[in-house]
Design an enzyme around this catalytic site. Structure first.
Site, PDB file in Angstrom:
ATOM      1  N   GLU A 217     -42.114   9.175 -40.453  1.00  0.00           N
ATOM      2  CA  GLU A 217     -42.525  10.554 -40.698  1.00  0.00           C
ATOM      3  C   GLU A 217     -44.030  10.763 -40.544  1.00  0.00           C
ATOM      4  O   GLU A 217     -44.565  11.794 -40.947  1.00  0.00           O
ATOM      5  CB  GLU A 217     -42.048  11.002 -42.071  1.00  0.00           C
ATOM      6  CG  GLU A 217     -40.528  11.001 -42.161  1.00  0.00           C
ATOM      7  CD  GLU A 217     -39.992  11.566 -43.454  1.00  0.00           C
ATOM      8  OE1 GLU A 217     -40.801  11.913 -44.339  1.00  0.00           O
ATOM      9  OE2 GLU A 217     -38.768  11.666 -43.585  1.00  0.00           O
ATOM     10  N   LYS A 347     -31.843  21.042 -46.294  1.00  0.00           N
ATOM     11  CA  LYS A 347     -31.869  20.523 -44.929  1.00  0.00           C
ATOM     12  C   LYS A 347     -30.684  21.146 -44.195  1.00  0.00           C
ATOM     13  O   LYS A 347     -29.530  20.799 -44.483  1.00  0.00           O
ATOM     14  CB  LYS A 347     -31.732  19.000 -44.924  1.00  0.00           C
ATOM     15  CG  LYS A 347     -32.877  18.268 -45.636  1.00  0.00           C
ATOM     16  CD  LYS A 347     -32.573  16.781 -45.760  1.00  0.00           C
ATOM     17  CE  LYS A 347     -33.725  16.018 -46.386  1.00  0.00           C
ATOM     18  NZ  LYS A 347     -33.391  14.594 -46.626  1.00  0.00           N
TER      19      LYS A 347
END
EC number: 4.2.1.11
Length: 431
Positions: A217, A347
């Site tokens: 990430e 999400k």
């Protein structure tokens, strides 16, 4: 002609003409689904779908081919083929402006509780691409199309600056260590603060002799010995950047506790801890560091642990359920009823349609749970979540670190949205 008149005019004419899916690659080089929806008036919506490494067991199914001879089994030609045949045929001629009706068609075509027939990676791609095509048809940004005049709250970023757990090849138990620019007045201010702390953190790590390689990430992945060492380094980087830890920049963590839970105990820092002992560790950290948010503090199956941590820390910090809720309105309702957590991570690919995503957000907001919209560890350059964050007034966003273009794409889109909103833009304050 005003915006409303344009929308009404478009809604009476434009229909879905074609739905096309293809296999592309995500930020880890693994195949993922991209969908384009083309309308009869020439409008287009395109979405590429992310994929997670730390996956909740109650998430909708991400369908993959399983052919070890191609992409080590990670191919997505099955969901692509189903979009290009079954879904495309069923949506031809349908209005793109009734999102719930479109998503109900997708749910009916799939016919399972967990999207295992079409794959959530197929359905979310189609669902979001329809919305983007509709916005393109009426000539307004997606956030305005979905949220209307009330969509003006910019999300506060939770920026992942040190990676551990499944997101990095190092010794750290916890998956993400984040900085939160709580002293910022605008999103542009927030971006500047986070960037400056990120620069300084790299300097601090280098001086300590640590690697500044990055994880999935975009955060650094140093081999620090334990989680509190990370917190010490972050406080140092904040202060050396000229900011005050706590009032200017706070800390947040994604523990991803399910990844070190064996069903009875937590294997943490070389020890086996009970739920109560792990919670005591959190209490100690919160008392010593400016931590304002902990995500997935307990495993999704450790319901008693969740009840306990919420009782002990829920009035002090934000306790975020990701694996616990997996963007599912029914699981959120259960969490509210049983007093589990006080915030929901959202999400879209966990649930598989835009309608269900918005329903999950509204369910959380109605019950005074904070909402954080989130990327996945396997990302693309797609910026749809930035628009959903503003459209639904989510208040917070996770999009990774201040490196790697697929992470910064979302932050850059939010800078554009804030500019578009002008003086009407507001920055959410989590404190």
């Amino acid at each position: 002609m005003g915006v409303r008149a344009v929308v009404l005019s478009a809604r009476s004419v434009a229909k879905i003409n074609r739905v096309v899916a293809r296999q592309i690659l995500d930020s880890r080089g693994r195949p993922t689904v991209e969908v384009e929806v083309l309308l009869s008036d020439g409008a287009v919506g395109r979405v590429s779908v992310p994929s997670g490494a730390s996956v909740g067991k109650f998430e909708a199914v991400e369908l993959r081919d399983g052919d070890q001879a191609k992409y080590a089994g990670h191919g997505v030609l099955k969901p692509v083929q189903r979009v290009n045949t079954t879904v495309a045929d069923s949506l031809a001629g349908v209005s793109p402006f009734d999102q719930r009706a479109v998503d109900e068609i997708l749910l009916s075509l799939d016919g399972t509780k967990n999207k295992s027939k079409l794959g959530a990676n197929a359905t979310i791609g189609v669902s979001l691409a329809v919305a983007k095509a509709a916005a393109d048809s009426v000539g307004i940004p997606l956030y305005k199309y979905l949220g209307g005049a009330v969509a003006r709250e910019m999300p506060l970023p939770l920026v992942n600056v040190i990676n551990g757990g499944l997101h990095a090849d190092n010794l750290l138990d916890f998956q993400e260590f984040m900085i939160v620019p709580v002293g910022a007045k605008t999103f542009a201010d927030a971006a500047q603060i986070c960037a400056e702390v990120f620069y300084k953190l790299k300097e601090v790590l280098k001086k300590m002799g640590h690697s500044t390689n990055t994880g999935d990430e975009g955060g650094f992945a140093p081999n620090l010995e334990n989680n509190t060492d990370v917190l010490d380094v972050l406080v140092e980087a904040i202060e050396k950047s000229g900011y005050r830890a706590s009032s200017d920049v706070a800390l947040a963590m994604d523990v991803a506790a399910s990844t070190f839970y064996d069903g009875t105990s937590y294997k943490f820092s070389g020890k086996c801890l009970t739920s109560g002992e792990l919670i005591a560790c959190y209490e100690d950290m919160v008392s010593r560091y400016p931590i304002i948010s902990i995500e997935d503090a307990m495993a999704e199956s450790d319901i008693e642990g969740w009840k306990a941590v919420t009782k002990r820390l829920g009035d002090k910090i934000q306790l975020v359920g990701d694996d616990l809720f997996v963007t599912n309105p029914a699981l959120i309702a259960n969490g509210v009823e049983n007093k589990l957590a006080n915030a929901v991570l959202v999400k879209p690919n966990q649930i598989g349609t835009l309608t269900e995503t918005i329903d999950a957000i509204r369910s959380a907001q109605r019950n005074n749970y904070n909402v954080i919209i989130s990327h996945r560890s396997g990302e693309t350059e797609d910026v749809t979540i930035a628009h959903i964050a503003v459209a639904a007034n989510c208040g917070q966003i996770k999009s990774g670190s201040f490196s790697r273009s697929e992470r910064l794409a979302k932050y850059n889109e939010l800078l554009r949205i804030e500019e578009d909103l002008g003086k009407s833009a507001l920055l959410y304050n989590v404190i």
